[in-house]
Design an enzyme around this catalytic site. Sequence first.
Site, PDB file in Angstrom:
ATOM      1  N   TRP A   1      -6.512   0.373   1.668  1.00  0.00           N
ATOM      2  CA  TRP A   1      -5.464  -0.363   0.803  1.00  0.00           C
ATOM      3  C   TRP A   1      -6.265  -1.525   0.223  1.00  0.00           C
ATOM      4  CZ3 TRP A   1      -4.203  -5.272   2.121  1.00  0.00           C
ATOM      5  CH2 TRP A   1      -4.555  -5.777   3.415  1.00  0.00           C
TER       6      TRP A   1
ATOM      7  N   LEU B   1      -6.135   6.459   3.478  1.00  0.00           N
ATOM      8  CA  LEU B   1      -7.840   5.962   3.512  1.00  0.00           C
ATOM      9  C   LEU B   1      -7.984   4.659   3.688  1.00  0.00           C
ATOM     10  CD1 LEU B   1      -8.897   8.583   0.795  1.00  0.00           C
ATOM     11  CD2 LEU B   1      -9.579   8.787   3.180  1.00  0.00           C
TER      12      LEU B   1
ATOM     13  N   SER C   1      -2.805  -1.808  -4.330  1.00  0.00           N
ATOM     14  CA  SER C   1      -2.603  -0.275  -4.126  1.00  0.00           C
ATOM     15  C   SER C   1      -2.790   0.175  -2.478  1.00  0.00           C
ATOM     16  CB  SER C   1      -3.261   0.417  -4.886  1.00  0.00           C
ATOM     17  OG  SER C   1      -4.796   0.263  -4.470  1.00  0.00           O
ATOM     18  N   THR C   2      -2.545   1.256  -2.283  1.00  0.00           N
ATOM     19  CA  THR C   2      -2.642   1.924  -1.031  1.00  0.00           C
ATOM     20  C   THR C   2      -3.399   3.403  -1.414  1.00  0.00           C
ATOM     21  OG1 THR C   2      -0.623   3.090  -0.622  1.00  0.00           O
ATOM     22  CG2 THR C   2      -0.944   1.071   0.512  1.00  0.00           C
ATOM     23  N   VAL C   3      -4.368   3.782  -0.593  1.00  0.00           N
ATOM     24  CA  VAL C   3      -5.063   4.991  -0.920  1.00  0.00           C
ATOM     25  C   VAL C   3      -4.989   5.886  -0.111  1.00  0.00           C
ATOM     26  CG1 VAL C   3      -7.483   5.540  -1.787  1.00  0.00           C
ATOM     27  CG2 VAL C   3      -6.427   3.356  -2.470  1.00  0.00           C
TER      28      VAL C   3
ATOM     29  N   ASP D   1     -15.105  -8.029  -9.336  1.00  0.00           N
ATOM     30  CA  ASP D   1     -14.558  -8.176  -8.120  1.00  0.00           C
ATOM     31  C   ASP D   1     -15.796  -7.302  -6.844  1.00  0.00           C
ATOM     32  OD1 ASP D   1     -13.066  -9.226  -6.185  1.00  0.00           O
ATOM     33  OD2 ASP D   1     -11.318  -7.536  -6.241  1.00  0.00           O
TER      34      ASP D   1
END
Length: 479
Positions: free
Chosen positions: A40, A38, A44-46, A163
């Site tokens: 990154w 989905l 993280s990666t998602v 952020d």
Amino acid sequence: MDRGKGEEGSENYVEGGYHPVNRGDLLNEERYVVQSKLGWGGFSTVWLAWDTQLNKYVALKISRSKDYFRETALREIETLKVISEADPDDKECVVKLLDYFMHSGPNGNHVCLVLELLGDNLRTLLKHYSGKGIPLNKVKEICFHILRGLDFLHGKLSIVHTDLKPENILLLSTIDPKKDPKKLGVPLIPSSNKGKSIIATSSSSGSNICKKGNQQIRSNQKGKLVAQDCGTAANEEEEKLGVEAQTRTWGNEKILSGAWEGNLAQRIRELNINSLSEKQNSMSSLDLKCKIGDMGNARWLPIDKMGPIQTHRYKCPETLLGSSFSTPADIWSVGCIAFELATGDFLFSHRAKNNQEKLVNHLGLMIELLGVMPWGVATGGKVSRDLFDNKGNVKGYRKCGRKLIDLLRDKFGYAKKNADDFRDFLVPLLHFVPEKRPTAMQALLHPWLGGGPRLLQPSSSAAQTQQNAEVIPEEKTAV
Ligand code: ADP
Ligand code: MG
């Protein structure tokens, strides 16, 4: 295979880095089946995953495994748990945590967050408008949701996001309806999981122990989440189940295999025309509801440790200058995002050879666009002396910008009324004195957002903070 190592860089798939993920991977005792990537971020990666227990799609956020990233992810879980508890009816425009666990892989032990599945982020939305900006009525709608989420975080929970940027704000749905997982057909499910009964477990939200991997997530005596060795050392890679190829029905794989038969050029033209008009249609009916995501850097008030916050272009003056910050830092970022959504350009866009030049150009542009910077703000930060001379000029800055209103009218061609109205909304959000920026609730009530049918429940604490803020006297100005 849909292994990671895309834009996020293969050099980060090393020990301490991202976990290499393949389509069909099974995580957390085979409960979650990875379908596709989905997105990154730096942490993280998602991944889109199918929850075989609750039979629904979820988003799996798999953190990098170095201590720093793991601790950030554990803090994100703690923050998201509080958010879920405070918003049981899911009305507050902030992403929801469903579950979490540890996963061990070749690059280390990764904290995994199971999040509700949302749609595209606002950076992707901007790309769909070819970087030319989004119609103002749509920008209003999006700003409404961001501010609604912020009113909840700031006013009710005393959390500063720190952020905010287009990548961290997510639409509830996908821009391209064809990419909506719910419409992609049967999810990829390993044969042994097929027909598994649906077991709704109460532990699916807020469980505090993971069941598998080299490490578990537990609460320590102070109630803080920590990753602890649990000695089971089960390697999930070794235990992967076979995957049924026939169930792969997502993506364009099927559609394309048909498309390449027949007259290729004609077919491509047709596809392009169709997708263009489909794209236009889908954009005009696009659901613009969105939620604030990525709570990884969130801070609780009162903020004990300052440290650097915010991504470069969305940094407020107090962050640039090394002063203390609070909820108004997020409000500044909303101003930057609103401008960018409307115009397709960064509000503070410049080139720089090094960090010092970056700071100088950023501050110089702020002053050109928004006017004089109050003396107290300019001189109040840890790095103020490096950036301002004693006349209050930004050291070494060569004028290159213009006033905000001129930018809106001349560069982006807004009609006078549109430019004036938009400027009237933006300028308070971008007040140099943090305490003079409106709260999220006050910004929500700005006429530019139109009020309309959307009923708001003001949070009293937010209104209170602003009352205090308004009595602060105008300070001496630096330039
Ligand atoms: P990081 O902390 O590494 O920056 P983010 O939480 O910002 O990670 O997620 C990275 C990207 O993954 C986002 O920009 C978004 O595109 C995608 N993403 C994150 N959470 C979800 C979700 N719940 N549903 C769909 N996509 C998501
Ligand atoms: Mg992010």
